[in-house]
Design a protein around this motif. Structure first.
Motif, PDB file in Angstrom:
ATOM      1  N   VAL A 115      37.360 -28.437 -34.252  1.00  0.00           N
ATOM      2  CA  VAL A 115      38.596 -27.676 -34.402  1.00  0.00           C
ATOM      3  C   VAL A 115      38.391 -26.227 -33.985  1.00  0.00           C
ATOM      4  CG1 VAL A 115      40.254 -26.764 -36.086  1.00  0.00           C
ATOM      5  CG2 VAL A 115      39.577 -29.166 -36.183  1.00  0.00           C
ATOM      6  N   ALA A 124      38.356 -26.153 -30.222  1.00  0.00           N
ATOM      7  CA  ALA A 124      39.710 -26.331 -29.707  1.00  0.00           C
ATOM      8  C   ALA A 124      40.554 -25.076 -29.931  1.00  0.00           C
ATOM      9  CB  ALA A 124      40.364 -27.540 -30.362  1.00  0.00           C
ATOM     10  N   ILE A 147      41.847 -33.492 -29.912  1.00  0.00           N
ATOM     11  CA  ILE A 147      42.576 -32.396 -30.573  1.00  0.00           C
ATOM     12  C   ILE A 147      43.452 -31.673 -29.561  1.00  0.00           C
ATOM     13  CG2 ILE A 147      42.350 -30.210 -31.816  1.00  0.00           C
ATOM     14  CD1 ILE A 147      39.685 -31.246 -32.929  1.00  0.00           C
ATOM     15  N   GLU A 183      46.389 -33.893 -28.717  1.00  0.00           N
ATOM     16  CA  GLU A 183      47.367 -33.942 -29.807  1.00  0.00           C
ATOM     17  C   GLU A 183      48.217 -32.667 -29.847  1.00  0.00           C
ATOM     18  OE1 GLU A 183      45.060 -34.589 -33.319  1.00  0.00           O
ATOM     19  OE2 GLU A 183      44.456 -36.610 -32.716  1.00  0.00           O
ATOM     20  N   ARG A 184      47.632 -31.546 -29.455  1.00  0.00           N
ATOM     21  CA  ARG A 184      48.359 -30.276 -29.442  1.00  0.00           C
ATOM     22  C   ARG A 184      49.184 -30.092 -28.170  1.00  0.00           C
ATOM     23  NH1 ARG A 184      43.734 -26.000 -31.748  1.00  0.00           N
ATOM     24  NH2 ARG A 184      43.365 -27.066 -33.735  1.00  0.00           N
TER      25      ARG A 184
END
Length: 444
Positions: free
Chosen positions: A374, A377, A413, A416-417
């Motif tokens: 995370v 990302a 990630i 997904e964003r």
């Protein structure tokens, strides 16, 4: 509804081990990965699984490191490494550096166009000048001055592009019944003569599915900027902070108009290094372990850190496993000449140890994130949404597991964003970069 803009990713292959020269000693790494082409193929296939737009191989035609404690900076031969990858992949782009200073344009044109045809239009050439004396010595030459090197680069690229277009797009007839393999009226010499290079041509290779290889550029200064906006569709850059990255990208886009080019047709990729762990502490521990393999390097790293924050630091004057004292912190100032110094001072003020400040990569040549998927990302998202780049040239600390970790943990990630694509846009590198088809020289 207009589709949201997405970042692009290039995997920098280095010499088979990763960004850190000590990575060859890490548990699980093949110490002989330098000569093991299967390792290059494996990493490239992982990157293709993660939908990376390309792999990228930097190169300098010289041995530029001490091979006693560390590995080479580059593969044995970038073109042969890409050839091995080309036969085992289907979608990912294949980009390599080849010097305009120490290679004849005909050889450059032939090698890259042949590989482009073999790979069905997935190849790019990173055209760079070369300034290292060791490289010049390998060709029995002295290093030319900067002005001359960029004049040579301009001639080289123009001749290469002309050679790429010397076999017209419909020249290959393959008329079996009529006995006509190709139309020789459409395969013509280029007869270009410059101050440094010349070539008669033609190049006996038909176009690929993307026409011809994509040109990339890496190199700063006014000369590098002009070379990029004249010819390049991709630019590899090494900014250390968002502000300088944004300035570089804006300069490229604004200068593109001088040559009648669409700014969207030039993509800038910022260099980025990472160490992934399930926690930030795990990510840092990877980097601590890498540092531990060469303890003799630590004194010079501590001194360099001191120069970044205006302090005379040494392993004899401070305990590097402790935070900097309050008295020293009061005297510390970020060096205005080094964009990395602000990050170094920020970490020191957080009260972490000097060793851990170094483990965070504050003196590396790219920004470094040591932490969770995370956190990695988040960094990429912040830069991208700030307009600092069109994508990233990412370099794992340790290749053997770092590429897989990025593909399996960071890419989802980003997807997904809505920041990274889920499927390749096309079959060629140009399609997947979103840059125009080109065949022959650009017409200004």
């Amino acid at each position: 509804m207009e589709k949201r803009k997405e970042m692009q990713l290039a995997l920098q292959m280095v010499s088979g081990y990763g960004a850190e020269f000590n990575a060859w000693r890490m548990p699980g790494t093949d110490p002989a990965a330098y000569t093991n082409m299967d390792s290059y193929v494996e990493r490239a296939k992982l990157a293709e699984k993660g939908k990376f737009q390309m792999i990228f191989i930097a190169d300098t035609p010289a041995l530029d490191v001490d091979l006693g404690p560390q590995t080479p900076s580059y593969p044995m031969d970038p073109m042969l490494a890409l050839m091995a990858v080309a036969r085992e992949t289907k979608h990912i782009g294949l980009v390599a550096t080849l010097s305009t200073t120490f290679n004849y344009p005909y050889n450059i044109a032939r090698q890259f166009k042949a590989l482009d045809v073999i790979s069905h239009g997935r190849v790019g050439w990173n055209a760079v000048t070369t300034s290292k004396p060791a490289a010049a010595a390998n060709f029995g030459k002295q290093v030319a001055n900067r002005k001359e090197r960029y004049e040579m680069a301009n001639e080289s690229i123009q001749i290469v592009q002309a050679l790429w277009g010397s076999w017209e797009e419909d020249a290959w007839t393959l008329d079996v019944e009529g006995g006509k393999f190709a139309d020789m009226e459409k395969i013509q010499p280029i007869n270009l003569q410059g101050q440094y290079y010349a070539s008669r041509g033609p190049l006996p290779i038909p176009p690929s599915e993307q026409g011809q290889p994509v040109i990339f550029q890496a190199g700063g200064g006014d000369e590098g900027l002009e070379l990029a906006v004249r010819y390049a569709s991709g630019v590899y850059a090494n900014p250390y902070d968002i502000e300088s990255a944004r300035e570089h990208r804006q300069a490229l886009r604004q200068s593109a108009a001088r040559f009648g080019r669409n700014p969207e047709d030039i993509k800038m990729y910022a260099g980025f290094m990472f160490s992934i762990g399930s926690t930030e502490e795990e990510g840092l521990e990877r980097r601590r372990q890498l540092m531990s393999f060469n303890p003799e390097e630590i004194p010079s790293r501590v001194r360099y850190l001191g120069s970044m924050v205006g302090l005379p630091l040494s392993v004899n004057s401070v305990d590097i496993d402790q935070p900097l004292s309050a008295d020293l912190l009061k005297k510390a100032n970020a060096n205005p000449m080094d964009p990395r110094s602000h990050r170094a001072l920020e970490l020191l003020k957080k009260g972490i140890s000097i060793r851990d400040v170094l483990a965070h990569g504050v003196i590396n040549y790219h920004p470094v994130v040591a932490g969770t998927p995370v956190q990695v990302a988040d960094f990429l998202e912040e830069w991208f949404l700030a307009g600092a780049c069109d994508g990233f040239s990412v370099v794992p600390d340790i290749a053997y597991d770092g590429v897989a970790d990025f593909v399996e943990k960071v890419v989802p990630i980003l997807q997904e964003r809505g920041l990274f694509h889920k499927e390749y846009e096309g079959k060629t590198l140009r399609e997947n970069m979103g840059v125009p088809y080109q065949y022959g020289r650009l017409k200004y």
